[in-house]
Design an enzyme around this catalytic site. Sequence first.
Site, PDB file in Angstrom:
ATOM      1  N   SER A  38     -80.289 -72.475 -27.011  1.00 19.36           N
ATOM      2  CA  SER A  38     -79.418 -71.667 -26.155  1.00 19.36           C
ATOM      3  C   SER A  38     -80.133 -71.030 -24.968  1.00 19.36           C
ATOM      4  CB  SER A  38     -78.748 -70.564 -26.989  1.00 19.36           C
ATOM      5  OG  SER A  38     -79.719 -69.778 -27.655  1.00 19.36           O
ATOM      6  N   ASP A 318     -77.266 -60.070 -25.145  1.00 16.99           N
ATOM      7  CA  ASP A 318     -76.587 -59.913 -26.434  1.00 16.99           C
ATOM      8  C   ASP A 318     -77.642 -59.705 -27.513  1.00 16.99           C
ATOM      9  OD1 ASP A 318     -77.656 -62.436 -26.966  1.00 16.99           O
ATOM     10  OD2 ASP A 318     -75.768 -63.505 -26.675  1.00 16.99           O
ATOM     11  N   HIS A 321     -80.220 -63.073 -26.860  1.00 16.68           N
ATOM     12  CA  HIS A 321     -80.634 -63.695 -25.606  1.00 16.68           C
ATOM     13  C   HIS A 321     -81.032 -62.682 -24.533  1.00 16.68           C
ATOM     14  CE1 HIS A 321     -77.733 -66.459 -27.620  1.00 16.68           C
ATOM     15  NE2 HIS A 321     -78.758 -67.290 -27.424  1.00 16.68           N
TER      16      HIS A 321
END
Length: 355
Positions: A38, A318, A321
């Site tokens: 991600s 978040d 990340h």
Amino acid sequence: MNMWRILGISALIIYSTVRSSLVNGSPKVGCYFIFGDSSSDAGNNNGLTTMAKANYPPYGLDFPGHISTGRFTNGLTIVDFIAQLLGFQRFITPYSNQMGQEILTGVNFASGAAGILPQTSSHLGDRIWMSRQLQNYMITISKLEAMVQGPVANYLNKCLYTVNMGTNDYINNYFMPQYYPTRYLYNPDQFSTLLIARYRAQLQLLYNSGARKVAIFGVGQLGCIPAEIAMNNATQCVQQINQAVQLFNSKLISLVDYFNARLPGANFTFINFYAMQSLAPLPPGIITNSTCCKLRSDFQCEAFSEACSNRNTYAFMDGFHPTEIVNQIGATFAFNSPIPAFVHPIDISRLITNT
């Protein structure tokens, strides 16, 4: 002025200097291929049935056009910044959106929740783990063969490759015993050995295809991210997780050395994000114990929730990340390292000039 403040300013100066030197110039490499999770995903997960996607606000709040592209941050990812430092005028296209001639400048194969092991993150839904990313890469190579003159390997060996894997194998596998048995089957040293054995085969396949300039991203201090601190009911970094990650990183450095010594023409390097966090800790003014967005129960941003207004003062978008500013500093240090410990053996700027 503390070390992070000095290095943070240094990174922004380096980034600005390198970028200004690239105006109206050609890219430093012909193409850039991206593999990862991600932290590198540019939208490959958008069409998948998975919880691991970021194609909704407040993700993308600071991306050009304020578009939620599927990047797991408020703006640019670390590989976006690397692409800019390489001199590309456009971001590298995700595999899910690839179109014709665009693949000549590279493809982003990264997928949120992806791991080295195929079962990693399966509780979240679909994801494109490393071996599947390599399958997509081989499909891309077959298309490139009709576009380039001469053997395609001769084209690929001048490209940059970055590979960012391993994070999810820890946070969405080994340290989730409620879903995965690996923690009961392997001690931390055995698990890191298992990961490296699988990773070695995957990276060898990349080399066999023609890749020669390969930057391998190490795993950062996962025990210090907000989600892990919360899930472990801790008030500070979870050292058990960090110690396990260090075992993996040390073996990965040895693997890089092995490839460089044994594979003809190989130019692999290790980007040590763990060392960046250790040697350049965030200052008190940077918020690390809270996130920029309101969180769902899985520690991703709640859809359409309001984000913090001072995003440059937050380390985390978040629960997992980093924000764009952290990505920019990390990319700059990876590209042009001010401290030898941040890379092994060389930074990306020297990697791409090695022959």
